[in-house]
Structure formats: structure tokens, C-alpha cells
Design a protein around this motif. Structure first.
Motif, PDB file in Angstrom:
ATOM      1  N   GLU A 110       0.831  -1.214   0.000  1.00 34.06           N
ATOM      2  CA  GLU A 110       0.000   0.000   0.000  1.00 34.06           C
ATOM      3  C   GLU A 110       0.855   1.250   0.000  1.00 34.06           C
ATOM      4  O   GLU A 110       0.510   2.262  -0.636  1.00 34.06           O
ATOM      5  N   LEU A 111       1.979   1.211   0.718  1.00 32.33           N
ATOM      6  CA  LEU A 111       2.880   2.364   0.738  1.00 32.33           C
ATOM      7  C   LEU A 111       3.413   2.648  -0.666  1.00 32.33           C
ATOM      8  O   LEU A 111       3.375   3.786  -1.150  1.00 32.33           O
ATOM      9  N   PHE A 112       3.919   1.612  -1.347  1.00 32.73           N
ATOM     10  CA  PHE A 112       4.507   1.813  -2.672  1.00 32.73           C
ATOM     11  C   PHE A 112       3.451   2.184  -3.715  1.00 32.73           C
ATOM     12  O   PHE A 112       3.771   2.826  -4.722  1.00 32.73           O
ATOM     13  N   ALA A 113       2.191   1.800  -3.484  1.00 37.15           N
ATOM     14  CA  ALA A 113       1.125   2.164  -4.417  1.00 37.15           C
ATOM     15  C   ALA A 113       0.628   3.576  -4.199  1.00 37.15           C
ATOM     16  O   ALA A 113      -0.050   4.130  -5.071  1.00 37.15           O
ATOM     17  N   ASP A 114       0.990   4.173  -3.057  1.00 35.08           N
ATOM     18  CA  ASP A 114       0.600   5.555  -2.757  1.00 35.08           C
ATOM     19  C   ASP A 114       1.622   6.486  -3.392  1.00 35.08           C
ATOM     20  O   ASP A 114       2.790   6.537  -2.988  1.00 35.08           O
ATOM     21  N   ARG A 115       1.195   7.255  -4.378  1.00 36.26           N
ATOM     22  CA  ARG A 115       2.123   8.097  -5.132  1.00 36.26           C
ATOM     23  C   ARG A 115       2.798   9.136  -4.239  1.00 36.26           C
ATOM     24  O   ARG A 115       4.003   9.382  -4.342  1.00 36.26           O
ATOM     25  N   THR A 116       2.047   9.739  -3.333  1.00 37.57           N
ATOM     26  CA  THR A 116       2.599  10.814  -2.501  1.00 37.57           C
ATOM     27  C   THR A 116       3.654  10.284  -1.537  1.00 37.57           C
ATOM     28  O   THR A 116       4.771  10.807  -1.440  1.00 37.57           O
ATOM     29  N   ARG A 117       3.320   9.233  -0.820  1.00 39.74           N
ATOM     30  CA  ARG A 117       4.263   8.706   0.165  1.00 39.74           C
ATOM     31  C   ARG A 117       5.490   8.096  -0.497  1.00 39.74           C
ATOM     32  O   ARG A 117       6.614   8.225   0.003  1.00 39.74           O
ATOM     33  N   THR A 118       5.307   7.434  -1.652  1.00 39.08           N
ATOM     34  CA  THR A 118       6.457   6.854  -2.351  1.00 39.08           C
ATOM     35  C   THR A 118       7.361   7.943  -2.900  1.00 39.08           C
ATOM     36  O   THR A 118       8.594   7.813  -2.876  1.00 39.08           O
ATOM     37  N   ALA A 119       6.777   9.045  -3.367  1.00 38.85           N
ATOM     38  CA  ALA A 119       7.592  10.157  -3.865  1.00 38.85           C
ATOM     39  C   ALA A 119       8.446  10.730  -2.745  1.00 38.85           C
ATOM     40  O   ALA A 119       9.630  11.057  -2.948  1.00 38.85           O
ATOM     41  N   ALA A 120       7.866  10.844  -1.551  1.00 40.55           N
ATOM     42  CA  ALA A 120       8.648  11.350  -0.415  1.00 40.55           C
ATOM     43  C   ALA A 120       9.760  10.384  -0.036  1.00 40.55           C
ATOM     44  O   ALA A 120      10.878  10.796   0.310  1.00 40.55           O
ATOM     45  N   LEU A 121       9.478   9.108  -0.111  1.00 37.90           N
ATOM     46  CA  LEU A 121      10.488   8.101   0.220  1.00 37.90           C
ATOM     47  C   LEU A 121      11.651   8.156  -0.770  1.00 37.90           C
ATOM     48  O   LEU A 121      12.828   8.078  -0.382  1.00 37.90           O
ATOM     49  N   LEU A 122      11.331   8.305  -2.067  1.00 37.48           N
ATOM     50  CA  LEU A 122      12.378   8.354  -3.085  1.00 37.48           C
ATOM     51  C   LEU A 122      13.172   9.659  -3.013  1.00 37.48           C
ATOM     52  O   LEU A 122      14.373   9.678  -3.319  1.00 37.48           O
ATOM     53  N   ALA A 123      12.502  10.729  -2.613  1.00 43.63           N
ATOM     54  CA  ALA A 123      13.199  12.015  -2.548  1.00 43.63           C
ATOM     55  C   ALA A 123      14.304  12.002  -1.506  1.00 43.63           C
ATOM     56  O   ALA A 123      15.271  12.767  -1.603  1.00 43.63           O
ATOM     57  N   ALA A 124      14.184  11.149  -0.490  1.00 45.12           N
ATOM     58  CA  ALA A 124      15.195  11.090   0.563  1.00 45.12           C
ATOM     59  C   ALA A 124      16.398  10.237   0.175  1.00 45.12           C
ATOM     60  O   ALA A 124      17.365  10.153   0.940  1.00 45.12           O
ATOM     61  N   LEU A 125      16.375   9.597  -0.993  1.00 46.14           N
ATOM     62  CA  LEU A 125      17.476   8.736  -1.411  1.00 46.14           C
ATOM     63  C   LEU A 125      18.609   9.542  -2.022  1.00 46.14           C
ATOM     64  O   LEU A 125      18.384  10.610  -2.612  1.00 46.14           O
ATOM     65  N   PRO A 126      19.845   9.049  -1.925  1.00 47.42           N
ATOM     66  CA  PRO A 126      20.956   9.710  -2.617  1.00 47.42           C
ATOM     67  C   PRO A 126      20.816   9.558  -4.133  1.00 47.42           C
ATOM     68  O   PRO A 126      20.114   8.669  -4.630  1.00 47.42           O
ATOM     69  N   GLY A 127      21.508  10.398  -4.898  1.00 52.18           N
ATOM     70  CA  GLY A 127      21.403  10.392  -6.349  1.00 52.18           C
ATOM     71  C   GLY A 127      21.827   9.073  -6.978  1.00 52.18           C
ATOM     72  O   GLY A 127      21.233   8.618  -7.965  1.00 52.18           O
ATOM     73  N   GLU A 128      22.865   8.439  -6.410  1.00 52.25           N
ATOM     74  CA  GLU A 128      23.318   7.161  -6.975  1.00 52.25           C
ATOM     75  C   GLU A 128      22.235   6.091  -6.863  1.00 52.25           C
ATOM     76  O   GLU A 128      22.097   5.232  -7.735  1.00 52.25           O
ATOM     77  N   SER A 129      21.473   6.118  -5.789  1.00 49.98           N
ATOM     78  CA  SER A 129      20.386   5.153  -5.629  1.00 49.98           C
ATOM     79  C   SER A 129      19.304   5.369  -6.680  1.00 49.98           C
ATOM     80  O   SER A 129      18.767   4.409  -7.253  1.00 49.98           O
ATOM     81  N   ARG A 130      19.001   6.618  -6.951  1.00 52.61           N
ATOM     82  CA  ARG A 130      18.004   6.918  -7.978  1.00 52.61           C
ATOM     83  C   ARG A 130      18.476   6.455  -9.349  1.00 52.61           C
ATOM     84  O   ARG A 130      17.689   5.979 -10.169  1.00 52.61           O
TER      85      ARG A 130
END
Length: 864
Positions: free
Chosen positions: A185-205
Motif C-alpha cells: 500500500e505504501l509503494f502504491a501511494d504516489r505521494t508517500r512513495t515520492a517522499a520516500l524516493l526524494a530522501a534517497l541519494p542520487g546514486e540510488s536513484r
């Protein structure tokens, strides 16, 4: 959805088929003819057959690219999936008007093909199709998506799952099932997943970006780098095997903005025109090519009149014989292979079946030559269009690394007729006189049958041992374009009027005048909304009508045959156009063709004149023939040539002893013996006027002719043997039958009968019965669909009662071959151990022996 609507919703594919009308069922059976071979006994069996792997694979292979993309999206959606979810997977979060407009058509097509069933709020892909299209480590999905979080964490320890929950900020749960659900459910939620990805370093992205469009699997070491550890800790990458990780489907869809496909293709690519010409120029050019095609086939068969090349032990022509044929026709070897295969497909050439097996013309060739030119061409064109033998494969290698030879085995490709017709239909969709851009035609074909290229055709290539970069369907299309030009179906690359009629396409209305286009000019797109040409003629009557129409349109384009030639002083004759049959035949014996084209040039030589004399002509006959058919006076050098060859012709006689030469002039025999070129013939003098040879008469004839003499063969009685033209023919041979591409499409009569039988069989198997016979207490069908079982006395009593009341009965019946079936009958009379009844299953009155009826059951009042 209300309770009534839910109860009315189909619970299986069989129930979904049961509510279809006859038109919809006919469309299904027409598009998937394997379902009607043999006719299913009821709708349950039809649904079962529609879900088998072989049938589903065949149906998927005939989907266009967008319909296939839709099915692939459903395979990664929830089961069942509402239409809105499917639209989101196809159009993405931002939407796509073209996809939204085309998706209803794609879903309707999948429903018609029985690949999808259920209402729009509960779309279900049939189980076999989901298994084929859903992603797995062994078979990656064409979407590039990986497994869901639930699937990827199936073997993960509960402690590790709780660690991932803590890393993404979710509360721990009491069990793994709820933990996995929370993570999904977390990964299917666009808002919460976007916040989770925004906290990652650039190499992870960057790692996620490399995996997002597939393949979703990657490799990691036992001690991952920090940027990979960040992804693993948060469940953005999940381990599937030691050293292997996968990007969960929910995360990939978020990164893709909801799209299942990188590039949806809702609209077929247009076929573009590379050049345009006036239709009259196209038709005239095609007619010229058609005349050349007829001349080439006749020249080929004339070469083989006295026995053609030998048949290889494995079948077909040898490479050397194909080269000789190409030289004789003055064409490249691939083109020679095309003409040879075309004559074979039309039934004009075959093997003679003798011990020393050779290829030769068939009796059908003589009949074909007597037809008008336009009808002869139409016969060739129809044979080409429907043949599965593919000359373009000649010279390739088969599965055993053997060379594929012309007229040999393994040249049939069942897709060839469909591809040829489709290519010509695409040309018919262009503006009249427009020649297509070949690459745009190939792109359109790949869109229409995407699975036939990269998967099925590559499998067929492997089975045949072919190593090609492009798929067979594309190669068939390229060969079609070139062969259609050779044959005169197209002219200057554009479809001619006879070619349009050949495929059953309607003839366009031509304006009174059209400007002459300038060569390549502007490209003219053919958009997907153009009215498609007529389908391929299916029945023999339709094909015959199309062939006759093509011949009728071509006939006025052919010039009238000429009855004269122009004799030249350099021992040549010029035919300024096609000649009448008799004139062409005699001139072909009397002279050699020196050049072809709009005007054919013949050359007279001592050998050609001798050939005419060997065929039974006299010098006087030849002089009269030339004087009668020449518009110019017979040149003196030609008259001298005929008289000189005739004077020497037959002075030497060759017969069979083993072989001998006799001549009234012994000085001529002295000259032969003294010639060094005669050493190989083994000649010796038996008498002043007779020489004996150690070789056969045919070789002796050739040897003496090579020395410049003009010997004549004689019989045992001493008469001169006349070498007649067109002497060798095979026994009657039928043209090769095309190899079908799956079961044939049923005609309307078969469809009507099949649907009636399926409906009746379904009625017999599902009609509610009164309790108390062979059924359950609820009046439903017998368990497992078993036949009703009653004693002979009960059967007779129930049938006799039904005759009086007029009620219908459900019976089980076993025929003389032991095949069991269920039927619904309305008994009419019972006598002599037989019951005569109206059979609802067969829709006719039939008589059944009572001892073959396993049992009876009364139907409920509302069963019929």
C-alpha cells in the motif's frame, strides 16, 4: 454494484459465453477456427478449449500490437481489474487521449476473442493468457515489470520484513501478511512513495532508473555499496535469489508514472507513399511486366520440353541446374528460382516419375498455352498469391544444414499467402498510383502481428536452421513487393488495376484527369481510419470471380498479337511486339532469341535452321513461311543460308548398331576419319559408305554436328527420324496443395450449424431437471455432467408419458461407435423398440433405439 447485478455477473468464461448472442459466438469461432474443430458439445467445452495453451497462444499471435499491450497490462493488473485500473496502466497518471480513445476497441477485441471476460468493473484475463504474459524470472514480461511486493517477499523471513517496515517508517505488525500488505500500500501511494524516493541519494536513484523499464532484475554482491544498501533496507529492491535483486512492480509503476508500457501504440503506423504515378502509367507498366512474365514461363518450359534437369535424390533442382536455368532465362539465380517455383505452383511443371527422374512440362501446360494471354497471367497470379511455397528461401539452410533447393522440400511457409494478400491490401489502401515506402509497410505488418515476428517466426527459423536478423514475416513482405513487380501485379511499385481485382479490393473511381506527379514527391500517409480493402476471397467461387475480374481488366492492356516480323540483312528478325502463337512457335525453332524487350530480336544460324529441318520442315516450307510472315523482303543471305544447310542436311545418316554413320559420298567419310575431333567417337570403316562408332547415336549426332556436319538420325528401317518439338510431358500432375496456417476459417453454413449444435448441447447439459431421476435433489445437472441413468422400464414409461403430454426430456445416448452424448428431445411416438422425437440438439426429427438410451429425466417447466 447491487446484489442482483453481482449475482448476474458471470462467474466463469463458460457463463460469459452463455449470455452471448449468436452473432458474437460466430465472431469468436470465425476469429479462432481451432475452437470449432471439432464442434464442441456445449459452451462449457467451448470455454475449456478456448483456455487451452495451444489455442490461447494462437489467439495471442493474431492480436495487433495495442490489443497485445492491453492484454499484457491486464496480466500485471489485479485479478479481476476494473476498467479504470487498466486505463491507468495504459495511459499513465497524466492520461493519453489516443490511448483512451483506442482502449475500448482493444478490450472489445479481447472479449470477442474470449481472452478477456467479465464486466468493465471486473475484467478477467483467461488464466492461461495470464500465465503466458505475467512476469516471471524465467519469462520476463514484455512490459519490463517485475513481481509485486507480495510475490517478491514470498520466501522472506518475517524478521526481515519487519526491518523493512521500520526503515520506511511504518508500524510493525503482528504477522507477515499484514506487513507485506502495508508495504504494498505504501509503494502504491504516489505521494508517500515520492517522499520516500526524494530522501534517497542520487546514486540510488540512478540504479532505479536503470531498472525501471526492464529488465527489473539486477546483481549485487554479498556486501552491497551504501547506495544499494539504502534501496535494500527500504524494500525498493527485494532479493529473489543469492546475489539477485528485483525492482517491485509497485515501485516501477510509480517511477513510470503509472504506465505499464514505455510507448503505447494505440494507432497503427501509416503506410507512406514513396512515389506517385498516373494510374494509366502504372497499369501499362504492369501489363508490360505481365507479358514478360508469360514469355519467361514459356521460355522456361520450352527449355525443358525434351526433358528438364534431373531430380535430386532428396528432391529439387541442383545448384548447377539452377545456374543453367538462370543463364538460359538471362536472370539472376533468385529470380530464376521464383519462375521455377511459380510454374510448379501453377501445375505447369513436375517430375516425370521415371527411373531417371527429370522435371518436365505437364499436360496442363499445353492447356494453359491455349488460353488467352490475360487468362494465362491470371492463372499464374492466383497460384502465386495462394501458394505457401516460398522461393526466397532457396539457397538457405535447413535444420540439418542442408541447402534448400528450388522445387525441393521444406520451402512451404504457411504464413506466405496471408502476408502476400495483406501487403497487396495495404497497397490498395494507398491513393491510386502511389508506390509504398517499403519500411513503412514492414512497420505496419509488425504492428498488426507483433508476436508473429519476434517469437513465433524466430522459433520457426530455429526449427528450419535459418539464421536471419529479421523475422520471416518481414522477409515475406519484402519478397512480395519484388515478386509482385516481376509478375505484373504492381507497376512501378504501385498496385495495378488487375492486381487490385485479384485480391478482391473494390476498384476506385478515377477522376477525369490527374496531374503527372513528379517522381518521389511528397509522402502520402495512409491513416488508420481509412476504409480497409475487402478481405481475401475465401471460397473457390470468390477466388474464381476475383481471378476472372483480374483477367478482364488486364486483357485491354495487352497489345494485339502480331502476324509478322521484320527480316534484316544481318540474318536477324525483329518482332515489334508479341507474336501469334503459331508464328512464335515456328520462329522459336527456326531462329535463336538474341535479345528480349519491347521488341524481340531473333538470329538465324546454321544450327537453328538445321533444328527446323530436324523438326520435319523442308527448305521450301521455310522459304514460304518467311515470305508469308515478313513485312520486308527475305534477305538473300538468309535464303542462301537455308538452301546451304538444307543441301547438306541428311547426307550423313546416323543409326543404331551400337551406332553407325552411312553416307553415299565416301569422300565425306574420309574427311570425318581424318578429323582429329572425331577421335573420341571411336569410328572405324565397315564399308566404303559406312562407319561404325563406339558411342550411342545421340552422342554421335552431337559430335558430328560439333564438327560442322549436318547429320540426320534414321530408324531401323532407314527412314529419317523427325525430332518433334514439345515431345516430352509428365503424366497428369496436380498442382501442390498449400500448407494451411492452422484450421480453415469456417464458412457461414458451418458456423450456423455449429452454433445451433453448441446451443442445443448446452441446453441438454444445463437445462434444469425435475428431481427424482438422475439428478441431484435440487434439479440441477447430474454430478460431473454424467449421463442420466434409469432402468429400461423407467425409460420406456417416461418416454411414453412424454408422447402423451408433449413434454421435452433430457436423455443420455450412446451411438453405435460408443460415443456418449446428452440430448434434449420431444418424443413423438414409441414403437418397435424405437422412439421418434424432435431432437433439439440436432434441430431435426430423429429415431433412437431405446436400448441405446442410458436414461431419461424430465425437464423443469421453464427449461425451454
Amino acid at each position: 454494484m447491487s446484489t442482483e447485478e453481482k449475482s448476474a455477473a458471470p462467474r466463469s468464461l463458460a457463463e460469459a459465453l452463455r449470455v452471448r448472442d449468436d452473432v458474437s459466438l460466430a465472431a469468436l469461432l470465425r476469429s479462432r477456427p481451432d475452437l470449432v474443430t471439432p464442434v464442441p458439445t456445449d459452451l462449457t467445452q467451448l470455454a475449456t478449449r478456448a483456455g487451452t495453451r495451444a489455442s490461447v497462444v494462437r489467439a495471442l499471435e493474431r492480436l495487433d500490437r495495442f490489443a497485445l499491450q492491453t492484454a499484457q497490462a491486464l496480466a500485471v493488473a489485479a485479478d479481476p481489474a476494473p476498467y479504470e485500473e487498466l486505463l491507468g496502466l495504459m495511459a499513465g497518471d497524466e492520461g493519453d487521449p489516443a490511448v483512451a480513445a483506442a482502449l475500448p476497441r482493444a478490450v472489445a477485441l479481447l472479449r470477442e476473442q474470449a481472452l478477456v471476460w467479465g464486466a468493465d468493473d471486473r475484467l478477467r484475463l483467461v488464466r492461461t493468457a495470464r500465465e503466458l504474459l505475467a512476469p516471471s524470472p524465467q519469462h520476463p514480461s514484455p512490459t519490463g515489470l517485475g513481481p509485486t511486493v507480495r510475490e517478491a517477499t514470498a520466501g522472506m523471513s518475517p524478521g526481515r520484513i519487519q526491518e523493512i517496515l521500520a526503515a520506511v517508517g511504518l508500524a510493525s505488525t503482528h504477522d507477515s501478511v499484514s506487513a507485506v500488505s502495508a508495504l504494498g500500500e505504501l509503494f502504491a501511494d504516489r505521494t508517500r512513495t515520492a517522499a520516500l524516493l526524494a530522501a534517497l541519494p542520487g546514486e540510488s536513484r540512478e540504479v532505479l532508473d536503470r531498472l525501471v523499464w526492464g529488465p527489473p532484475y539486477g546483481q549485487v554482491t554479498h556486501d552491497p555499496a551504501p547506495h544499494l544498501r539504502a534501496l535494500l533496507d527500504r524494500g525498493l529492491l527485494l532479493p529473489t535469489a543469492p546475489g539477485t535483486v528485483v525492482l517491485p512492480r509497485e515501485v516501477a509503476l510509480h517511477l513510470r508514472a503509472g504506465r505499464a508500457h514505455r510507448t503505447p501504440e494505440p494507432v497503427p503506423p501509416p503506410v507512406e507513399a514513396a512515389a506517385t504515378h498516373r494510374p494509366q502509367v502504372v497499369d501499362a507498366t504492369a501489363a508490360g511486366q505481365a507479358l514478360a512474365a508469360l514469355a519467361t514461363v514459356e521460355e522456361l518450359l520450352k527449355e525443358w520440353d525434351e526433358g528438364g534437369p534431373t531430380v535430386l535424390r532428396a528432391g529439387g533442382l541442383s545448384v548447377r541446374d539452377l545456374k543453367r536455368t538462370a543463364v538460359a532465362l538471362d536472370v539472376p539465380e533468385p529470380v530464376a528460382a521464383f519462375w521455377v517455383e511459380l510454374a510448379y505452383a501453377a501445375g505447369l511443371v513436375a517430375s516425370d516419375g521415371e527411373a531417371d527422374e527429370r522435371y518436365a512440362a505437364t499436360p496442363a501446360y499445353d492447356e494453359w498455352r491455349e488460353l488467352p494471354p490475360a487468362e494465362r497471367w491470371a492463372r499464374l497470379a492466383e497460384s502465386w498469391l495462394t501458394a505457401t511455397r516460398t522461393s526466397g528461401l532457396v539457397g538457405g539452410r535447413d535444420a540439418k544444414d542442408r541447402t534448400l533447393s528450388a522445387l525441393g522440400p521444406n520451402l512451404d511457409r504457411s504464413a506466405a499467402p496471408e502476408v502476400r494478400h495483406r501487403v497487396l491490401a495495404l497497397l490498395a489502401g494507398l491513393p491510386e498510383g502511389a508506390a509504398p515506402d517499403a519500411e513503412s509497410v514492414l512497420a505496419r505488418l509488425r504492428w498488426e502481428r507483433p508476436l508473429r515476428g519476434p517469437q513465433r517466426e524466430q522459433r520457426e527459423q530455429r526449427e528450419q536452421g535459418e539464421q536471419r536478423d529479421d523475422d520471416l514475416r518481414s522477409r515475406l513482405a519484402r519478397w512480395t513487393l519484388s515478386e509482385a513487380e516481376l509478375l505484373g501485379v504492381t507497376g512501378r511499385g504501385a498496385l495495378a488495376a488487375p492486381g487490385r481485382a485479384l485480391i478482391g479490393a473494390p476498384e476506385p473511381a478515377r477522376p477525369a484527369a490527374q496531374p503527372e506527379p513528379e517522381g518521389p514527391g511528397d509522402k502520402l500517409p495512409v491513416h488508420h481510419h481509412r476504409t480497409p480493402p475487402a478481405p481475401a476471397p475465401a471460397t473457390p467461387a470468390e477466388r474464381a470471380a476475383a481471378t476472372a475480374a483480374a483477367a478482364r481488366l488486364l486483357a485491354p492492356l495487352f497489345p494485339e498479337p502480331l502476324d509478322h516480323v521484320l527480316l534484316q540483312a544481318d540474318l536477324t528478325a525483329v518482332a515489334p511486339g508479341p507474336l501469334e502463337r503459331e508464328l512464335a512457335d515456328v520462329l522459336g525453332v527456326l531462329a535463336d532469341v538474341e535479345s528480349k524487350g519491347g521488341a524481340t530480336v531473333y538470329r538465324f544460324t546454321p544450327g537453328s535452321v538445321r533444328r527446323a529441318l530436324d523438326a520435319g520442315r523442308t527448305a521450301a516450307d521455310l522459304h514460304a513461311f518467311l515470305a508469308r510472315h515478313s513485312r520486308t523482303p527475305v534477305p538473300q543471305p538468309l535464303a542462301y543460308l537455308i538452301d546451304d544447310v538444307a543441301r547438306r542436311h541428311g547426307r550423313l545418316r546416323v543409326g543404331a548398331a551400337s551406332a553407325y554413320v552411312r553416307c553415299d559420298d565416301d569422300a565425306t567419310l574420309d574427311e570425318i576419319l581424318a578429323d582429329k575431333r572425331a577421335a573420341g567417337l571411336g569410328l572405324r570403316r565397315l564399308a566404303p559408305t559406312v562407319l561404325a562408332a563406339q558411342t550411342d547415336p545421340a552422342a554421335l549426332l552431337e559430335g558430328l554436328r560439333a564438327m560442322g556436319f549436318a547429320p540426320a538420325a534414321e530408324s531401323a528401317a532407314g527412314d529419317v527420324l523427325i525430332a518433334r518439338a514439345d515431345a516430352r510431358r509428365t503424366p497428369p500432375r496436380a498442382a501442390p496443395e498449400p500448407v494451411p496456417d492452422g484450421p480453415p476459417v469456417p464458412d457461414d453454413t458451418l458456423l450456423t450449424a455449429a452454433i445451433r449444435a453448441i446451443r442445443a448441447g448446452d441446453l441438454a447439459s444445463t437445462a434444469p431437471r425435475r428431481p427424482g431421476h438422475a439428478d441431484g435433489a435440487d434439479g440441477g445437472p447430474a454430478a460431473g455432467g454424467e449421463l442420466p441413468r434409469t432402468s429400461a422400464a423407467e425409460t420406456l414409461a417416461t418416454v411414453q408419458a412424454a408422447v402423451l403430454t408433449g413434454e421435452a426430456l433430457w436423455i443420455g445416448y450412446v451411438n453405435a461407435e460408443g460415443a456418449a452424448s446428452q440430448r434434449v428431445i420431444a418424443p413423438i411416438r414409441v414403437e418397435g423398440g424405437f422412439v421418434t422425437a424432435y431432437d433439439h440438439t440436432a434441430d431435426e426429427v430423429r429415431t433412437y433405439p431405446l436400448h441405446r438410451i442410458t436414461g431419461v429425466a424430465e425437464l423443469a417447466d421453464d427449461a425451454l
